[in-house]
Scaffold this motif. Sequence first.
Motif, PDB file in Angstrom:
ATOM      1  N   THR A   5       0.840  -1.201   0.000  1.00  0.00           N
ATOM      2  CA  THR A   5       0.000   0.000   0.000  1.00  0.00           C
ATOM      3  C   THR A   5       0.870   1.245   0.000  1.00  0.00           C
ATOM      4  O   THR A   5       1.705   1.427   0.900  1.00  0.00           O
ATOM      5  CB  THR A   5      -0.890   0.009   1.256  1.00  0.00           C
ATOM      6  OG1 THR A   5      -1.653  -1.186   1.251  1.00  0.00           O
ATOM      7  CG2 THR A   5      -1.836   1.190   1.243  1.00  0.00           C
ATOM      8  N   PRO A   6       0.702   2.105  -0.996  1.00  0.00           N
ATOM      9  CA  PRO A   6       1.523   3.314  -1.000  1.00  0.00           C
ATOM     10  C   PRO A   6       1.090   4.275   0.110  1.00  0.00           C
ATOM     11  O   PRO A   6      -0.078   4.282   0.512  1.00  0.00           O
ATOM     12  CB  PRO A   6       1.263   3.921  -2.381  1.00  0.00           C
ATOM     13  CG  PRO A   6      -0.061   3.399  -2.793  1.00  0.00           C
ATOM     14  CD  PRO A   6      -0.234   2.059  -2.125  1.00  0.00           C
ATOM     15  N   GLN A   7       2.028   5.049   0.594  1.00  0.00           N
ATOM     16  CA  GLN A   7       1.726   6.066   1.608  1.00  0.00           C
ATOM     17  C   GLN A   7       1.348   7.350   0.871  1.00  0.00           C
ATOM     18  O   GLN A   7       2.202   7.969   0.256  1.00  0.00           O
ATOM     19  CB  GLN A   7       2.948   6.299   2.499  1.00  0.00           C
ATOM     20  CG  GLN A   7       3.401   5.059   3.258  1.00  0.00           C
ATOM     21  CD  GLN A   7       2.322   4.574   4.212  1.00  0.00           C
ATOM     22  OE1 GLN A   7       1.788   5.337   5.009  1.00  0.00           O
ATOM     23  NE2 GLN A   7       1.978   3.296   4.115  1.00  0.00           N
ATOM     24  N   ILE A   8       0.077   7.679   0.933  1.00  0.00           N
ATOM     25  CA  ILE A   8      -0.390   8.820   0.151  1.00  0.00           C
ATOM     26  C   ILE A   8      -1.136   9.809   1.035  1.00  0.00           C
ATOM     27  O   ILE A   8      -2.028   9.441   1.798  1.00  0.00           O
ATOM     28  CB  ILE A   8      -1.287   8.328  -1.002  1.00  0.00           C
ATOM     29  CG1 ILE A   8      -0.379   7.592  -1.992  1.00  0.00           C
ATOM     30  CG2 ILE A   8      -2.010   9.495  -1.690  1.00  0.00           C
ATOM     31  CD1 ILE A   8      -1.040   6.941  -3.117  1.00  0.00           C
ATOM     32  N   GLY A   9      -0.721  11.067   0.934  1.00  0.00           N
ATOM     33  CA  GLY A   9      -1.433  12.131   1.630  1.00  0.00           C
ATOM     34  C   GLY A   9      -2.481  12.713   0.689  1.00  0.00           C
ATOM     35  O   GLY A   9      -2.268  12.769  -0.524  1.00  0.00           O
ATOM     36  N   ILE A  10      -3.611  13.124   1.237  1.00  0.00           N
ATOM     37  CA  ILE A  10      -4.660  13.743   0.423  1.00  0.00           C
ATOM     38  C   ILE A  10      -4.821  15.195   0.856  1.00  0.00           C
ATOM     39  O   ILE A  10      -4.964  15.480   2.052  1.00  0.00           O
ATOM     40  CB  ILE A  10      -6.001  12.990   0.577  1.00  0.00           C
ATOM     41  CG1 ILE A  10      -5.854  11.541   0.086  1.00  0.00           C
ATOM     42  CG2 ILE A  10      -7.115  13.711  -0.201  1.00  0.00           C
ATOM     43  CD1 ILE A  10      -7.131  10.700   0.197  1.00  0.00           C
ATOM     44  N   VAL A  11      -4.757  16.097  -0.112  1.00  0.00           N
ATOM     45  CA  VAL A  11      -4.902  17.527   0.175  1.00  0.00           C
ATOM     46  C   VAL A  11      -6.183  18.027  -0.500  1.00  0.00           C
ATOM     47  O   VAL A  11      -6.342  17.883  -1.716  1.00  0.00           O
ATOM     48  CB  VAL A  11      -3.692  18.327  -0.339  1.00  0.00           C
ATOM     49  CG1 VAL A  11      -3.933  19.828  -0.176  1.00  0.00           C
ATOM     50  CG2 VAL A  11      -2.427  17.914   0.409  1.00  0.00           C
ATOM     51  N   ILE A  12      -7.074  18.591   0.297  1.00  0.00           N
ATOM     52  CA  ILE A  12      -8.313  19.169  -0.237  1.00  0.00           C
ATOM     53  C   ILE A  12      -8.157  20.692  -0.219  1.00  0.00           C
ATOM     54  O   ILE A  12      -7.954  21.294   0.835  1.00  0.00           O
ATOM     55  CB  ILE A  12      -9.526  18.740   0.613  1.00  0.00           C
ATOM     56  CG1 ILE A  12      -9.686  17.213   0.552  1.00  0.00           C
ATOM     57  CG2 ILE A  12     -10.801  19.449   0.147  1.00  0.00           C
ATOM     58  CD1 ILE A  12     -10.708  16.644   1.526  1.00  0.00           C
ATOM     59  N   LEU A  13      -8.233  21.293  -1.403  1.00  0.00           N
ATOM     60  CA  LEU A  13      -8.033  22.739  -1.517  1.00  0.00           C
ATOM     61  C   LEU A  13      -9.379  23.437  -1.356  1.00  0.00           C
ATOM     62  O   LEU A  13     -10.248  23.343  -2.218  1.00  0.00           O
ATOM     63  CB  LEU A  13      -7.409  23.063  -2.878  1.00  0.00           C
ATOM     64  CG  LEU A  13      -6.040  22.388  -3.116  1.00  0.00           C
ATOM     65  CD1 LEU A  13      -5.593  22.570  -4.554  1.00  0.00           C
ATOM     66  CD2 LEU A  13      -4.992  22.926  -2.151  1.00  0.00           C
ATOM     67  N   ALA A  14      -9.553  24.117  -0.213  1.00  0.00           N
ATOM     68  CA  ALA A  14     -10.854  24.722   0.096  1.00  0.00           C
ATOM     69  C   ALA A  14     -10.699  26.156   0.596  1.00  0.00           C
ATOM     70  O   ALA A  14     -11.491  26.632   1.404  1.00  0.00           O
ATOM     71  CB  ALA A  14     -11.576  23.874   1.156  1.00  0.00           C
TER      72      ALA A  14
END
Length: 199
Positions: A5-14
Amino acid sequence: MNHSTPQIGIVILAAGASTRMGSPKQLIEWQGQTLVRRITEVALATEYRPIVVVLGANKTSITAELEGLPVTLIENPHWEQGLSSSVKMGLAGVYMTKKEFDAVLFLLVDQPKVDQALVEHIIATYQENDKGIIACRYGGKPGVPALFDRKYVEELLSLDGDNGAKWVMMQHRDDCLEIPFEDGAIDLDTRQDVDKFLS
């Protein structure tokens, strides 16, 4: 690309002020939820962490919408300087929460058709290919949602003005794999856009 499983950050631009809308588009209700709550829950439905929501204009009312959700809220005091400043704050938020990550996925609030299946598909595509950027394609060109391998972080951090993640994509078309997502073109910038979409 390895298949653990890749280590992935999620960024929500709000962070945007929705100037053309006249009221915060993050708080538009669709199917019983505000858009900002909806996209945050889409991210939370995946196994990927951290999830960073970048806030700027209207941050108090938007923060209230995300009350109790296990996400990192980051304020971008320079949101008026354009998209690049929010991209940078989002990356800083991911890094503060998790030093080691393989890639970062950027999501926007005003693409209501983005769902968990699409997010998982983007990440699976990244795992299965050796491309450093996975972008959604609509309206004939690549755009966000888009995932960037860690090797692009420095370049994303050097953006300025209204150059967002798309600018980096355009510089590296040979390393960018595009996923068709015509619903990405549904972009709620004006009251008319919203009325048309809601009807």
